[in-house]
Write a protein that holds these residues in place. Structure first.
Motif, PDB file in Angstrom:
ATOM      1  N   ALA A 114      25.830 101.954  26.289  1.00 37.06           N
ATOM      2  CA  ALA A 114      27.137 102.100  26.580  1.00 37.06           C
ATOM      3  C   ALA A 114      27.590 102.668  27.960  1.00 37.06           C
ATOM      4  O   ALA A 114      26.981 103.471  28.668  1.00 37.06           O
ATOM      5  N   LEU A 115      28.667 102.113  28.468  1.00 41.00           N
ATOM      6  CA  LEU A 115      29.044 102.887  29.498  1.00 41.00           C
ATOM      7  C   LEU A 115      29.551 104.302  29.530  1.00 41.00           C
ATOM      8  O   LEU A 115      29.123 105.138  30.395  1.00 41.00           O
ATOM      9  N   LEU A 116      30.105 104.453  28.272  1.00 45.93           N
ATOM     10  CA  LEU A 116      30.370 106.042  27.872  1.00 45.93           C
ATOM     11  C   LEU A 116      29.601 106.319  26.546  1.00 45.93           C
ATOM     12  O   LEU A 116      30.026 105.945  25.743  1.00 45.93           O
ATOM     13  N   ASP A 117      28.601 106.923  26.884  1.00 44.12           N
ATOM     14  CA  ASP A 117      27.532 107.018  25.754  1.00 44.12           C
ATOM     15  C   ASP A 117      27.954 108.739  25.276  1.00 44.12           C
ATOM     16  O   ASP A 117      27.637 109.624  25.766  1.00 44.12           O
ATOM     17  N   LEU A 118      28.654 108.682  24.100  1.00 46.97           N
ATOM     18  CA  LEU A 118      28.949 109.964  23.349  1.00 46.97           C
ATOM     19  C   LEU A 118      27.694 110.760  22.412  1.00 46.97           C
ATOM     20  O   LEU A 118      27.601 111.761  22.243  1.00 46.97           O
ATOM     21  N   GLY A 119      26.788 109.557  22.241  1.00 42.64           N
ATOM     22  CA  GLY A 119      25.624 110.048  21.380  1.00 42.64           C
ATOM     23  C   GLY A 119      26.061 111.029  20.262  1.00 42.64           C
ATOM     24  O   GLY A 119      26.962 110.533  19.334  1.00 42.64           O
ATOM     25  N   ASN A 120      25.442 111.967  20.116  1.00 41.74           N
ATOM     26  CA  ASN A 120      25.565 113.069  18.941  1.00 41.74           C
ATOM     27  C   ASN A 120      26.527 114.066  19.103  1.00 41.74           C
ATOM     28  O   ASN A 120      26.524 115.176  18.401  1.00 41.74           O
ATOM     29  N   ASN A 121      27.229 113.833  20.415  1.00 42.32           N
ATOM     30  CA  ASN A 121      28.167 115.057  20.740  1.00 42.32           C
ATOM     31  C   ASN A 121      29.561 115.049  20.368  1.00 42.32           C
ATOM     32  O   ASN A 121      29.659 113.968  19.559  1.00 42.32           O
ATOM     33  N   ARG A 122      30.066 116.051  20.215  1.00 44.04           N
ATOM     34  CA  ARG A 122      31.288 116.395  19.348  1.00 44.04           C
ATOM     35  C   ARG A 122      32.604 116.588  20.133  1.00 44.04           C
ATOM     36  O   ARG A 122      32.367 117.227  21.344  1.00 44.04           O
ATOM     37  N   GLY A 123      33.879 116.586  19.553  1.00 44.87           N
ATOM     38  CA  GLY A 123      35.032 117.189  20.132  1.00 44.87           C
ATOM     39  C   GLY A 123      35.217 116.669  21.508  1.00 44.87           C
ATOM     40  O   GLY A 123      35.731 117.341  22.175  1.00 44.87           O
ATOM     41  N   ILE A 124      35.125 115.413  21.447  1.00 44.53           N
ATOM     42  CA  ILE A 124      35.310 114.528  22.792  1.00 44.53           C
ATOM     43  C   ILE A 124      36.768 113.597  22.701  1.00 44.53           C
ATOM     44  O   ILE A 124      36.970 112.978  21.844  1.00 44.53           O
ATOM     45  N   ARG A 125      37.367 113.799  23.793  1.00 42.38           N
ATOM     46  CA  ARG A 125      38.745 112.997  23.807  1.00 42.38           C
ATOM     47  C   ARG A 125      38.550 112.306  25.095  1.00 42.38           C
ATOM     48  O   ARG A 125      38.422 112.530  26.147  1.00 42.38           O
ATOM     49  N   ILE A 126      38.692 110.753  25.080  1.00 42.53           N
ATOM     50  CA  ILE A 126      38.876 109.865  25.864  1.00 42.53           C
ATOM     51  C   ILE A 126      40.245 109.104  25.965  1.00 42.53           C
ATOM     52  O   ILE A 126      40.603 108.580  24.896  1.00 42.53           O
ATOM     53  N   ILE A 127      41.163 109.501  26.692  1.00 41.91           N
ATOM     54  CA  ILE A 127      42.306 109.175  26.868  1.00 41.91           C
ATOM     55  C   ILE A 127      42.940 108.587  28.285  1.00 41.91           C
ATOM     56  O   ILE A 127      42.568 108.969  29.414  1.00 41.91           O
ATOM     57  N   GLY A 128      43.675 107.280  27.973  1.00 41.08           N
ATOM     58  CA  GLY A 128      44.484 106.787  29.028  1.00 41.08           C
ATOM     59  C   GLY A 128      43.564 106.215  30.325  1.00 41.08           C
ATOM     60  O   GLY A 128      43.990 106.254  31.332  1.00 41.08           O
ATOM     61  N   LEU A 129      42.330 105.573  29.871  1.00 39.88           N
ATOM     62  CA  LEU A 129      41.700 104.944  30.879  1.00 39.88           C
ATOM     63  C   LEU A 129      41.527 103.340  30.503  1.00 39.88           C
ATOM     64  O   LEU A 129      41.592 103.071  29.470  1.00 39.88           O
ATOM     65  N   THR A 130      41.128 102.645  31.649  1.00 39.93           N
ATOM     66  CA  THR A 130      40.610 101.553  31.379  1.00 39.93           C
ATOM     67  C   THR A 130      39.151 101.450  31.712  1.00 39.93           C
ATOM     68  O   THR A 130      38.658 101.863  32.800  1.00 39.93           O
ATOM     69  N   GLY A 142      31.593  99.666  25.308  1.00 40.03           N
ATOM     70  CA  GLY A 142      32.259 100.427  26.080  1.00 40.03           C
ATOM     71  C   GLY A 142      32.125 101.832  25.956  1.00 40.03           C
ATOM     72  O   GLY A 142      31.842 102.610  26.671  1.00 40.03           O
ATOM     73  N   VAL A 143      32.121 102.130  24.601  1.00 42.33           N
ATOM     74  CA  VAL A 143      32.151 103.761  24.104  1.00 42.33           C
ATOM     75  C   VAL A 143      31.105 103.713  22.924  1.00 42.33           C
ATOM     76  O   VAL A 143      31.483 102.669  21.972  1.00 42.33           O
ATOM     77  N   TYR A 144      30.391 104.461  22.884  1.00 39.32           N
ATOM     78  CA  TYR A 144      29.409 104.672  21.775  1.00 39.32           C
ATOM     79  C   TYR A 144      29.122 105.987  21.242  1.00 39.32           C
ATOM     80  O   TYR A 144      29.096 107.118  22.060  1.00 39.32           O
ATOM     81  N   ALA A 145      29.193 106.367  19.839  1.00 40.11           N
ATOM     82  CA  ALA A 145      29.208 107.441  19.265  1.00 40.11           C
ATOM     83  C   ALA A 145      27.991 107.273  18.075  1.00 40.11           C
ATOM     84  O   ALA A 145      28.120 106.526  17.369  1.00 40.11           O
ATOM     85  N   ARG A 146      27.272 108.352  17.722  1.00 41.45           N
ATOM     86  CA  ARG A 146      26.574 108.328  16.707  1.00 41.45           C
ATOM     87  C   ARG A 146      26.122 109.587  16.312  1.00 41.45           C
ATOM     88  O   ARG A 146      25.869 110.735  17.330  1.00 41.45           O
ATOM     89  N   HIS A 147      25.945 110.174  15.110  1.00 38.03           N
ATOM     90  CA  HIS A 147      25.772 111.466  14.933  1.00 38.03           C
ATOM     91  C   HIS A 147      24.444 111.764  13.947  1.00 38.03           C
ATOM     92  O   HIS A 147      23.847 110.749  13.226  1.00 38.03           O
ATOM     93  N   SER A 148      23.938 112.851  13.920  1.00 36.76           N
ATOM     94  CA  SER A 148      22.947 113.146  12.879  1.00 36.76           C
ATOM     95  C   SER A 148      23.101 114.181  11.981  1.00 36.76           C
ATOM     96  O   SER A 148      22.470 115.257  12.163  1.00 36.76           O
ATOM     97  N   GLY A 149      24.033 114.269  11.247  1.00 31.27           N
ATOM     98  CA  GLY A 149      24.452 115.372  10.410  1.00 31.27           C
ATOM     99  C   GLY A 149      25.323 115.955  10.488  1.00 31.27           C
ATOM    100  O   GLY A 149      25.712 117.163   9.537  1.00 31.27           O
TER     101      GLY A 149
END
Length: 400
Positions: A114-130, A142-149
């Protein structure tokens, strides 16, 4: 305020700790970290420095108007990426050169998930971007997120996400998320892929002209998954996601596809002119589909894919109060056959309700096409009016 009062006020701030807090920047301007935003300079290092600083302060990386050329990055927990892209839909009148937006993150390379890889991370805001993927890489999202528990509570809002070789957004076993007021367009896979994701809100988005579906949940491991990833991800459908007031249109494979999912709510959406079924749900439990408008889906599709709603191998599904229309005199696409053929296809339903749907000219062959295997279900009172269609040398025309 005189000098004496000013000094007393500053002493008060110092004693109370407010002065120290005031030194912490609320917004971290990415250009203060060396970014140029000229669309030519590699701004990746500046971006990474700004995000690192955001983890130690109030947590907002601010992007002034510009074109930021970046390689794929990993986004840490509890920060906000904030821009004011103010994008529009298209440049049809050739008068809107800024329709893509004025705050654009442009992919410089595509060798990442992903261009922006959120991975297992938390509490992220992505606002108002192209986000512009430039079709780089193989299946880069474009954006990827995944968690482990644990719950993540990641939010993606007011973004235009386009031209990715993967999906615009992929939330893979991502718990608790919101996707709101975004435009996801021209991606090679899906607009939003929630395979394995659950407890979320997908609200007020436009999912359009993607090569796959607008909204998608595979329901099984993708062939690229390792055994370790499959063991970690476990569940492969989508679950407990509220899909509300979205416009889902002109996607190549179809509007919505959910496999091995449960507890999905699809309400108040406009699902229009997709080149496959408007809604296809298979092998799942406890879904609600109500108050949606579906029109002229299944365009150029064959057999059962030429349908507005396709339901198979489901338990506890409620499909009520939808308006389904074929719009057979539509002009902006060449209709070689009277698509769609079927309004609602049902097969192997148990404990389900298919009722009170308005189906005026919903389909040229059948309104509700019952393929059998349905048990203890209510299938009645759907108001189907079959269109009268006449074949012509150029295709067909609606008579009545």
């Amino acid at each position: 305020m005189n000098k004496f009062c000013t000094c007393l006020f500053l002493v008060f701030l110092s004693i109370s700790g407010f002065a120290q807090e005031a030194d912490i920047a609320t917004f971290l301007n990415i250009k203060s970290f060396g970014a140029k935003g000229d669309g030519k300079t590699d701004d990746t290092i500046a971006f990474e420095k700004a995000m690192e600083a955001a983890t130690k302060s109030e947590g907002t990386v601010y992007f002034p108007h510009g074109k930021y050329l970046i390689n794929p990055v990993k986004v840490p927990s509890h920060i906000t990426l904030l821009g004011y892209s103010a994008w529009a839909y298209a440049n049809k009148d050739k008068q809107d050169k800024d329709y893509i937006g004025k705050t654009i993150l442009i992919a410089k390379s595509g060798n990442a998930r992903a261009l922006l890889d959120l991975g297992n991370n938390r509490g992220i805001r992505i606002i108002g971007l192209t986000l512009d993927g430039k079709q780089l890489g193989k299946r880069m999202h474009g954006v990827y997120a995944r968690h482990s528990g644990c719950e993540q509570h990641n939010n993606i809002e007011d973004c235009r996400i386009q031209q990715f070789s993967g999906s615009g957004i992929r939330l893979e076993r991502s718990w608790v998320f919101s996707v709101r007021r975004n435009l996801l367009m021209f991606n090679q896979e899906h607009g939003v892929d929630i395979t394995g994701g659950y407890d979320g809100w997908i609200i007020d988005n436009q999912l359009t002209a993607n090569k796959g579906y607008g909204l998608f949940a595979r329901g099984e491991p993708h062939p690229d998954k390792t055994d370790a990833e499959i063991k970690d991800l476990r569940f492969f459908g989508g679950a407990s996601v509220m899909v509300t007031a979205n416009r889902i249109e002109w996607n190549k494979e179809g509007g919505i596809s959910l496999n091995h999912s449960n507890s999905m709510q699809i309400t108040g959406c406009a699902i229009d002119h997709n080149f496959g079924p408007g809604i296809k749900i298979t092998n799942g439990t406890a879904h609600t589909i109500s108050g949606n408008l579906l029109r002229s889906n299944g365009v150029d599709a064959k057999e059962d894919a030429c349908s507005q709603i396709w339901l198979e191998n489901l338990k506890g599904v409620s499909v009520t109060g939808n308006s389904i229309w074929g719009w057979y005199n539509r002009k902006e696409h060449k209709f070689e056959f009277p698509y769609p053929f079927y309004g609602i296809i049902i097969k192997n339903l148990k404990g389900s309700v298919i009722s009170q749907n308005a189906m005026y000219h919903s389909s040229s062959k059948e309104g509700v096409s019952d393929r059998g295997g349905n048990e203890t279900s209510i299938i009645k009172d759907n108001a189907y009016v079959k269109p009268i269609i006449e074949k012509t040398e150029n295709g067909f025309r609606l008579v009545n």
